[in-house]
Write a protein that holds these residues in place. Structure first.
Motif, PDB file in Angstrom:
ATOM      1  N   ASP A   1       0.838  -1.203   0.000  1.00  0.00           N
ATOM      2  CA  ASP A   1       0.000   0.000   0.000  1.00  0.00           C
ATOM      3  C   ASP A   1       0.872   1.252   0.000  1.00  0.00           C
ATOM      4  OD1 ASP A   1      -1.829   2.042   0.431  1.00  0.00           O
ATOM      5  OD2 ASP A   1      -3.040   0.864   1.835  1.00  0.00           O
ATOM      6  N   GLN A   2       0.906   1.951  -1.132  1.00  0.00           N
ATOM      7  CA  GLN A   2       1.765   3.128  -1.277  1.00  0.00           C
ATOM      8  C   GLN A   2       1.306   4.287  -0.396  1.00  0.00           C
ATOM      9  OE1 GLN A   2       4.662   2.859  -3.531  1.00  0.00           O
ATOM     10  NE2 GLN A   2       3.925   0.808  -3.012  1.00  0.00           N
ATOM     11  N   ARG A   3       0.092   4.211   0.127  1.00  0.00           N
ATOM     12  CA  ARG A   3      -0.382   5.240   1.052  1.00  0.00           C
ATOM     13  C   ARG A   3       0.233   5.067   2.433  1.00  0.00           C
ATOM     14  NH1 ARG A   3      -6.573   3.886   0.219  1.00  0.00           N
ATOM     15  NH2 ARG A   3      -5.562   1.849   0.538  1.00  0.00           N
ATOM     16  N   LYS A   4       0.721   3.885   2.722  1.00  0.00           N
ATOM     17  CA  LYS A   4       1.342   3.618   4.017  1.00  0.00           C
ATOM     18  C   LYS A   4       2.842   3.925   3.985  1.00  0.00           C
ATOM     19  CE  LYS A   4      -2.102   0.091   5.141  1.00  0.00           C
ATOM     20  NZ  LYS A   4      -2.892   0.993   6.003  1.00  0.00           N
ATOM     21  N   LEU A   5       3.514   3.431   2.970  1.00  0.00           N
ATOM     22  CA  LEU A   5       4.902   3.788   2.687  1.00  0.00           C
ATOM     23  C   LEU A   5       5.110   3.536   1.210  1.00  0.00           C
ATOM     24  CD1 LEU A   5       7.341   1.084   4.191  1.00  0.00           C
ATOM     25  CD2 LEU A   5       4.949   0.670   3.623  1.00  0.00           C
ATOM     26  N   ALA A   6       5.885   4.383   0.572  1.00  0.00           N
ATOM     27  CA  ALA A   6       5.956   4.382  -0.888  1.00  0.00           C
ATOM     28  C   ALA A   6       7.309   3.883  -1.388  1.00  0.00           C
ATOM     29  CB  ALA A   6       5.697   5.787  -1.434  1.00  0.00           C
ATOM     30  N   GLY A   7       7.259   2.976  -2.373  1.00  0.00           N
ATOM     31  CA  GLY A   7       8.492   2.557  -3.028  1.00  0.00           C
ATOM     32  C   GLY A   7       8.660   1.063  -3.172  1.00  0.00           C
ATOM     33  N   PHE A   8       8.072   0.268  -2.269  1.00  0.00           N
ATOM     34  CA  PHE A   8       8.202  -1.179  -2.374  1.00  0.00           C
ATOM     35  C   PHE A   8       7.170  -1.721  -3.363  1.00  0.00           C
ATOM     36  CE2 PHE A   8       9.643  -1.281   2.331  1.00  0.00           C
ATOM     37  CZ  PHE A   8      10.951  -1.072   1.966  1.00  0.00           C
ATOM     38  N   GLY A   9       7.626  -2.552  -4.303  1.00  0.00           N
ATOM     39  CA  GLY A   9       6.737  -3.233  -5.228  1.00  0.00           C
ATOM     40  C   GLY A   9       6.704  -4.717  -4.939  1.00  0.00           C
ATOM     41  N   ASN A  10       6.158  -5.488  -5.868  1.00  0.00           N
ATOM     42  CA  ASN A  10       5.927  -6.901  -5.628  1.00  0.00           C
ATOM     43  C   ASN A  10       7.213  -7.685  -5.390  1.00  0.00           C
ATOM     44  OD1 ASN A  10       3.900  -8.819  -5.286  1.00  0.00           O
ATOM     45  ND2 ASN A  10       4.265  -9.687  -7.300  1.00  0.00           N
ATOM     46  N   GLU A  11       8.250  -7.324  -6.097  1.00  0.00           N
ATOM     47  CA  GLU A  11       9.524  -8.021  -5.934  1.00  0.00           C
ATOM     48  C   GLU A  11      10.057  -7.832  -4.519  1.00  0.00           C
ATOM     49  OE1 GLU A  11      13.663  -8.271  -8.549  1.00  0.00           O
ATOM     50  OE2 GLU A  11      11.947  -7.119  -9.293  1.00  0.00           O
ATOM     51  N   TYR A  12      10.072  -6.586  -4.066  1.00  0.00           N
ATOM     52  CA  TYR A  12      10.578  -6.300  -2.722  1.00  0.00           C
ATOM     53  C   TYR A  12       9.724  -6.950  -1.642  1.00  0.00           C
ATOM     54  CZ  TYR A  12      14.408  -3.176  -3.809  1.00  0.00           C
ATOM     55  OH  TYR A  12      15.610  -2.678  -4.245  1.00  0.00           O
ATOM     56  N   VAL A  13       8.406  -6.830  -1.752  1.00  0.00           N
ATOM     57  CA  VAL A  13       7.538  -7.353  -0.691  1.00  0.00           C
ATOM     58  C   VAL A  13       7.708  -8.862  -0.544  1.00  0.00           C
ATOM     59  CG1 VAL A  13       5.150  -7.672   0.044  1.00  0.00           C
ATOM     60  CG2 VAL A  13       5.874  -5.472  -0.895  1.00  0.00           C
ATOM     61  N   ASN A  14       7.717  -9.589  -1.663  1.00  0.00           N
ATOM     62  CA  ASN A  14       7.907 -11.039  -1.581  1.00  0.00           C
ATOM     63  C   ASN A  14       9.242 -11.407  -0.958  1.00  0.00           C
ATOM     64  OD1 ASN A  14       5.730 -12.827  -2.910  1.00  0.00           O
ATOM     65  ND2 ASN A  14       5.863 -11.091  -4.308  1.00  0.00           N
ATOM     66  N   GLU A  15      10.303 -10.746  -1.396  1.00  0.00           N
ATOM     67  CA  GLU A  15      11.634 -11.082  -0.891  1.00  0.00           C
ATOM     68  C   GLU A  15      11.815 -10.689   0.571  1.00  0.00           C
ATOM     69  OE1 GLU A  15      14.422 -12.642  -2.817  1.00  0.00           O
ATOM     70  OE2 GLU A  15      12.513 -13.276  -3.660  1.00  0.00           O
ATOM     71  N   LEU A  16      11.275  -9.539   0.949  1.00  0.00           N
ATOM     72  CA  LEU A  16      11.412  -9.096   2.343  1.00  0.00           C
ATOM     73  C   LEU A  16      10.674 -10.019   3.304  1.00  0.00           C
ATOM     74  CD1 LEU A  16      11.074  -5.223   1.929  1.00  0.00           C
ATOM     75  CD2 LEU A  16      13.126  -6.502   2.600  1.00  0.00           C
ATOM     76  N   LEU A  17       9.508 -10.500   2.900  1.00  0.00           N
ATOM     77  CA  LEU A  17       8.758 -11.399   3.773  1.00  0.00           C
ATOM     78  C   LEU A  17       9.472 -12.739   3.914  1.00  0.00           C
ATOM     79  CD1 LEU A  17       5.099 -10.566   2.729  1.00  0.00           C
ATOM     80  CD2 LEU A  17       6.322  -9.855   4.791  1.00  0.00           C
ATOM     81  N   PHE A  18      10.138 -13.194   2.849  1.00  0.00           N
ATOM     82  CA  PHE A  18      10.944 -14.410   2.978  1.00  0.00           C
ATOM     83  C   PHE A  18      12.089 -14.193   3.954  1.00  0.00           C
ATOM     84  CE2 PHE A  18      14.721 -16.853   1.923  1.00  0.00           C
ATOM     85  CZ  PHE A  18      14.229 -18.156   1.981  1.00  0.00           C
ATOM     86  N   LEU A  19      12.802 -13.105   3.791  1.00  0.00           N
ATOM     87  CA  LEU A  19      13.941 -12.824   4.671  1.00  0.00           C
ATOM     88  C   LEU A  19      13.510 -12.697   6.127  1.00  0.00           C
ATOM     89  CD1 LEU A  19      15.838 -10.293   2.376  1.00  0.00           C
ATOM     90  CD2 LEU A  19      16.659 -12.561   3.060  1.00  0.00           C
ATOM     91  N   ALA A  20      12.288 -12.228   6.350  1.00  0.00           N
ATOM     92  CA  ALA A  20      11.758 -12.073   7.710  1.00  0.00           C
ATOM     93  C   ALA A  20      11.088 -13.349   8.219  1.00  0.00           C
ATOM     94  CB  ALA A  20      10.761 -10.927   7.744  1.00  0.00           C
ATOM     95  N   ARG A  21      11.031 -14.383   7.381  1.00  0.00           N
ATOM     96  CA  ARG A  21      10.377 -15.654   7.712  1.00  0.00           C
ATOM     97  C   ARG A  21       8.894 -15.456   8.055  1.00  0.00           C
ATOM     98  NH1 ARG A  21      13.731 -20.103   8.537  1.00  0.00           N
ATOM     99  NH2 ARG A  21      15.972 -19.658   8.418  1.00  0.00           N
ATOM    100  N   LEU A  22       8.250 -14.547   7.337  1.00  0.00           N
ATOM    101  CA  LEU A  22       6.836 -14.257   7.560  1.00  0.00           C
ATOM    102  C   LEU A  22       5.989 -14.825   6.435  1.00  0.00           C
ATOM    103  CD1 LEU A  22       6.760 -10.531   8.758  1.00  0.00           C
ATOM    104  CD2 LEU A  22       5.863 -12.506  10.010  1.00  0.00           C
ATOM    105  N   ASP A  23       4.956 -15.588   6.785  1.00  0.00           N
ATOM    106  CA  ASP A  23       3.973 -16.000   5.792  1.00  0.00           C
ATOM    107  C   ASP A  23       3.285 -14.746   5.261  1.00  0.00           C
ATOM    108  OD1 ASP A  23       1.206 -16.710   4.836  1.00  0.00           O
ATOM    109  OD2 ASP A  23       1.893 -18.736   5.320  1.00  0.00           O
ATOM    110  N   PRO A  24       3.140 -14.584   3.948  1.00  0.00           N
ATOM    111  CA  PRO A  24       2.545 -13.361   3.387  1.00  0.00           C
ATOM    112  C   PRO A  24       1.132 -13.078   3.886  1.00  0.00           C
ATOM    113  CG  PRO A  24       3.596 -14.651   1.666  1.00  0.00           C
ATOM    114  CD  PRO A  24       3.577 -15.517   2.885  1.00  0.00           C
TER     115      PRO A  24
END
Length: 274
Positions: free
Chosen positions: A158-181
């Motif tokens: 949600d770009q209204r919450k913080l702007a700049g992360f797209g699908n590539e970043y969100v998927n990879e960051l959640l993996f690195l954090a060991r978080l189920d999406p």
């Protein structure tokens, strides 16, 4: 869709070429702005805001969004005269000419010319920009916390919450954090996720190849993104794929490792497994 670092890099190159120069002519190949001419105005700066780009003159702001297919290219005037473009000429949506360089926008999802004072009508809704040197982390975290039942995947998009992360970043960051999406925001510590994301996007903004693993070898740039049915590079489990979004028309592709990103109890809003 281009990520924030792609837009930042494009804005940086346009700024180096255009800032301080007088526009000799402009073309906007969209009906609403087809008669607008900014010749004689000086380009003050070119900046990115999340996934948006702003070319600011002393009077106007040329606002563009690349969406899925858009890009800005720089050409020398003599190259323009020969019509030698790197993209099909019929996809040109904007041309900004100076004596030294010509900036050409192809397949832009959004292109509009606004009075400088009205720029916020285009980008005022955006949350803190993760590539801003003065990124407001506290505001970003407060924004994310406003919808505790939303899935972390949808919230970080949600770009209204913080702007700049797209699908590539969100998927990879959640993996690195060991978080189920599909984890609800209320059950996740998103502070470290955001902090890591800010570091990663700053590291990637000057790279030709975006990497999340530390490797720049082909096939080793990602942990999960685009790796459906391939083995996890950490544990060997098969990477899975689904779709999540606030509504079906806003769903995005999700990639995750069921072992490295185990599910939590309780469903999250803003998503469905398919």
């Amino acid at each position: 869709m281009p990520e924030g670092d792609t837009v930042w890099r494009a804005a940086h190159h346009l700024h180096e070429a255009l800032a301080g120069r007088v526009l000799t002519s402009t073309e906007f190949r969209v009906p609403r702005f087809a008669t607008v001419e900014l010749a004689g105005e000086t380009v003050r700066e070119v900046v990115s805001r999340g996934k948006h780009m702003l070319v600011r003159t002393d009077q106007h702001s040329v606002h563009s969004h690349l969406k899925m297919e858009g890009s800005w290219h720089l050409y020398k005037p003599e190259t323009m005269q020969r019509g030698k473009f790197r993209r099909p000429a019929h996809t040109i949506r904007a041309i900004l000419r100076t004596d030294e360089w010509v900036a050409v926008g192809f397949s832009l999802g959004v292109i509009e010319v606004l009075p400088l004072a009205d720029e916020d009508s285009a980008v005022g809704h955006l949350g803190p920009d993760v590539l801003d040197p003065e990124f407001d982390r506290d505001l970003a975290m407060a924004n994310l916390a406003t919808e505790p039942d939303l899935s972390v995947f949808v919230a970080l998009h949600d770009q209204r919450k913080l702007a700049g992360f797209g699908n590539e970043y969100v998927n990879e960051l959640l993996f690195l954090a060991r978080l189920d999406p599909r984890t609800p925001v209320r059950d996740a510590d998103l502070g470290p996720v955001v902090d890591r994301g800010v570091k990663l996007i700053h590291a990637n903004r000057d790279r030709i190849e975006r990497s999340f693993t530390g490797s720049i070898r082909a096939g080793q740039l990602h942990w999960v993104f685009g790796r459906t049915n391939r083995p996890c590079q950490r544990c060997g489990t098969t990477i899975r794929e689904t779709s999540l979004g606030r509504v079906p028309t806003q769903e995005r592709r999700v990639y995750w490792c069921p072992r490295c990103q185990p599910p939590v109890a309780g469903p999250a809003a803003g998503g469905r497994d398919v």
